[in-house]
Scaffold this motif. Structure first.
Motif, PDB file in Angstrom:
ATOM      1  N   ASP A   8       0.813  -1.222   0.000  1.00 56.25           N
ATOM      2  CA  ASP A   8       0.000   0.000   0.000  1.00 56.25           C
ATOM      3  C   ASP A   8       0.853   1.283   0.000  1.00 56.25           C
ATOM      4  O   ASP A   8       0.703   2.142   0.871  1.00 56.25           O
ATOM      5  CB  ASP A   8      -0.984  -0.039   1.183  1.00 56.25           C
ATOM      6  CG  ASP A   8      -1.993  -1.177   1.001  1.00 56.25           C
ATOM      7  OD1 ASP A   8      -2.997  -0.980   0.306  1.00 56.25           O
ATOM      8  OD2 ASP A   8      -1.738  -2.300   1.516  1.00 56.25           O
ATOM      9  N   ASP A  36      -1.337  -2.328  -4.384  1.00 54.46           N
ATOM     10  CA  ASP A  36      -1.735  -0.915  -4.222  1.00 54.46           C
ATOM     11  C   ASP A  36      -0.519   0.019  -4.279  1.00 54.46           C
ATOM     12  O   ASP A  36      -0.257   0.791  -3.345  1.00 54.46           O
ATOM     13  CB  ASP A  36      -2.535  -0.688  -2.930  1.00 54.46           C
ATOM     14  CG  ASP A  36      -4.035  -0.914  -3.126  1.00 54.46           C
ATOM     15  OD1 ASP A  36      -4.453  -1.229  -4.263  1.00 54.46           O
ATOM     16  OD2 ASP A  36      -4.785  -0.779  -2.144  1.00 54.46           O
ATOM     17  N   ASN A  63      -6.265  -3.463  -5.510  1.00 57.97           N
ATOM     18  CA  ASN A  63      -7.517  -3.011  -6.118  1.00 57.97           C
ATOM     19  C   ASN A  63      -7.384  -1.626  -6.758  1.00 57.97           C
ATOM     20  O   ASN A  63      -7.986  -1.360  -7.808  1.00 57.97           O
ATOM     21  CB  ASN A  63      -8.661  -3.038  -5.097  1.00 57.97           C
ATOM     22  CG  ASN A  63      -8.402  -2.248  -3.843  1.00 57.97           C
ATOM     23  OD1 ASN A  63      -7.313  -2.291  -3.284  1.00 57.97           O
ATOM     24  ND2 ASN A  63      -9.397  -1.530  -3.372  1.00 57.97           N
ATOM     25  N   HIS A  64      -6.554  -0.746  -6.169  1.00 58.30           N
ATOM     26  CA  HIS A  64      -6.354   0.573  -6.784  1.00 58.30           C
ATOM     27  C   HIS A  64      -5.548   0.460  -8.080  1.00 58.30           C
ATOM     28  O   HIS A  64      -5.804   1.181  -9.044  1.00 58.30           O
ATOM     29  CB  HIS A  64      -5.663   1.525  -5.801  1.00 58.30           C
ATOM     30  CG  HIS A  64      -6.549   1.952  -4.676  1.00 58.30           C
ATOM     31  ND1 HIS A  64      -7.070   3.230  -4.567  1.00 58.30           N
ATOM     32  CD2 HIS A  64      -7.053   1.256  -3.627  1.00 58.30           C
ATOM     33  CE1 HIS A  64      -7.842   3.309  -3.482  1.00 58.30           C
ATOM     34  NE2 HIS A  64      -7.831   2.117  -2.890  1.00 58.30           N
ATOM     35  N   HIS A 116      -3.256  -9.502  -2.232  1.00 59.55           N
ATOM     36  CA  HIS A 116      -3.486  -8.143  -1.734  1.00 59.55           C
ATOM     37  C   HIS A 116      -4.529  -8.141  -0.614  1.00 59.55           C
ATOM     38  O   HIS A 116      -4.264  -7.718   0.505  1.00 59.55           O
ATOM     39  CB  HIS A 116      -3.933  -7.227  -2.873  1.00 59.55           C
ATOM     40  CG  HIS A 116      -4.221  -5.820  -2.415  1.00 59.55           C
ATOM     41  ND1 HIS A 116      -3.267  -5.018  -1.830  1.00 59.55           N
ATOM     42  CD2 HIS A 116      -5.374  -5.081  -2.430  1.00 59.55           C
ATOM     43  CE1 HIS A 116      -3.808  -3.846  -1.514  1.00 59.55           C
ATOM     44  NE2 HIS A 116      -5.072  -3.863  -1.853  1.00 59.55           N
ATOM     45  N   HIS A 149      -3.918  -4.261   1.951  1.00 60.75           N
ATOM     46  CA  HIS A 149      -5.287  -3.789   1.732  1.00 60.75           C
ATOM     47  C   HIS A 149      -5.915  -3.054   2.920  1.00 60.75           C
ATOM     48  O   HIS A 149      -6.503  -1.993   2.736  1.00 60.75           O
ATOM     49  CB  HIS A 149      -6.171  -4.962   1.307  1.00 60.75           C
ATOM     50  CG  HIS A 149      -7.464  -4.591   0.667  1.00 60.75           C
ATOM     51  ND1 HIS A 149      -7.613  -3.533  -0.211  1.00 60.75           N
ATOM     52  CD2 HIS A 149      -8.704  -5.173   0.758  1.00 60.75           C
ATOM     53  CE1 HIS A 149      -8.881  -3.475  -0.612  1.00 60.75           C
ATOM     54  NE2 HIS A 149      -9.554  -4.450  -0.034  1.00 60.75           N
TER      55      HIS A 149
HETATM   56 FE   LIG Z   1      -6.362  -2.167  -1.403  1.00 61.87          FE
END
Ligand SMILES: [Fe+2]
Ligand SMILES: [Fe+2]
Length: 244
Positions: A8, A36, A63-64, A116, A149
């Protein structure tokens, strides 16, 4: 083998530089990135470029990252996150976008598993409870399983004769992994959410089977100034100072 474990980064290049300097100082020559890389922060391209250049790197899609490359629907994100994802998309080169798009959702090696979010839902599930940890056990085998995440430095452990255990990973407290099954989250480099604004990261020694969390300082103000210049949402700027 000593792995630098991080997650992240979210476009926060100032924080990433501090994290990579820490890894170098501690002789980590292999790297585990739990996804991320982009979103939220002002320097997505610099972060992707720096991580693309790491040797001995295991990395998964976040996810980003998925949204920035068009692999994931924007309906999963709030307005502030969408603004930052669109900013990242516009600032990444074709080669950087292609590299991100090609990242896997799961990595399995003889020494660890990597996702993730969670093994059963790599892009969407936040593992925050013992019951989720138990439900995810059938979806992975090689321990430890590294996740990101939630931006929380936490561990989950399966014991033989007791309910599963979870707790925050406190800086400098070395965890000996033994033969049990562990899910380990190194916390977030670029947007910590546990009330501590310093970048969070980990060192995994696969010979000694140990994992340790560290926090490193970085120039928060510089990242905030860059965010203001780029017009990213003010709430994303403010939270970095508090680690929220
Ligand atoms: Fe995430
Ligand atoms: Fe994230």
């Amino acid at each position: 083998m000593i792995y630098g474990v991080f997650s992240d980064v979210h476009g926060n290049y100032e924080a990433l530089k501090s994290a990579l300097a820490f890894f170098k100082k501690n002789k980590a020559a292999s790297f585990i990135c739990c996804g991320d890389l982009v979103g939220y922060g002002p320097q997505p391209a610099e972060c992707v470029k720096a991580v693309m250049g790491l040797e001995n790197l295991a990395i998964v899609l976040g996810n980003h990252d998925a949204a920035a490359t068009g692999r994931m629907d924007m309906k999963w994100f709030n307005g502030n996150a969408i603004a930052a994802i669109l900013y990242a998309r516009c600032n990444l080169s074709g080669a950087e976008l292609a590299w991100l798009t090609g990242l896997p959702e799961t990595v399995k090696t003889p020494e660890f598993t990597l996702v993730h979010g969670s093994p059963r839902k790599p892009l969407t599930e936040y593992v925050l409870s013992e019951s989720q940890f138990l439900e995810n056990l059938p979806y992975w085998d090689i321990s430890p399983c590294f996740i990101g995440h939630s931006h929380m430095p936490v561990y989950f452990r399966q014991t033989d004769d007791a309910p599963p255990e979870t707790d925050f990973l406190r800086p400098m407290s070395r965890m000996l992994l033994g033969g049990l099954r562990y899910v380990l989250n190194p916390g977030s480099v670029g947007q910590p959410r546990d009330g501590n604004p310093r970048a969070s990261l980990g060192l995994y020694d696969s010979q000694k089977k140990s994992f340790e969390i560290f926090r490193v300082d970085y120039n928060v103000t510089k990242t905030q100034e860059l965010m203001k210049k780029t017009g990213l949402p003010q709430v994303l700027v403010d939270r970095l100072a508090y680690g929220l």
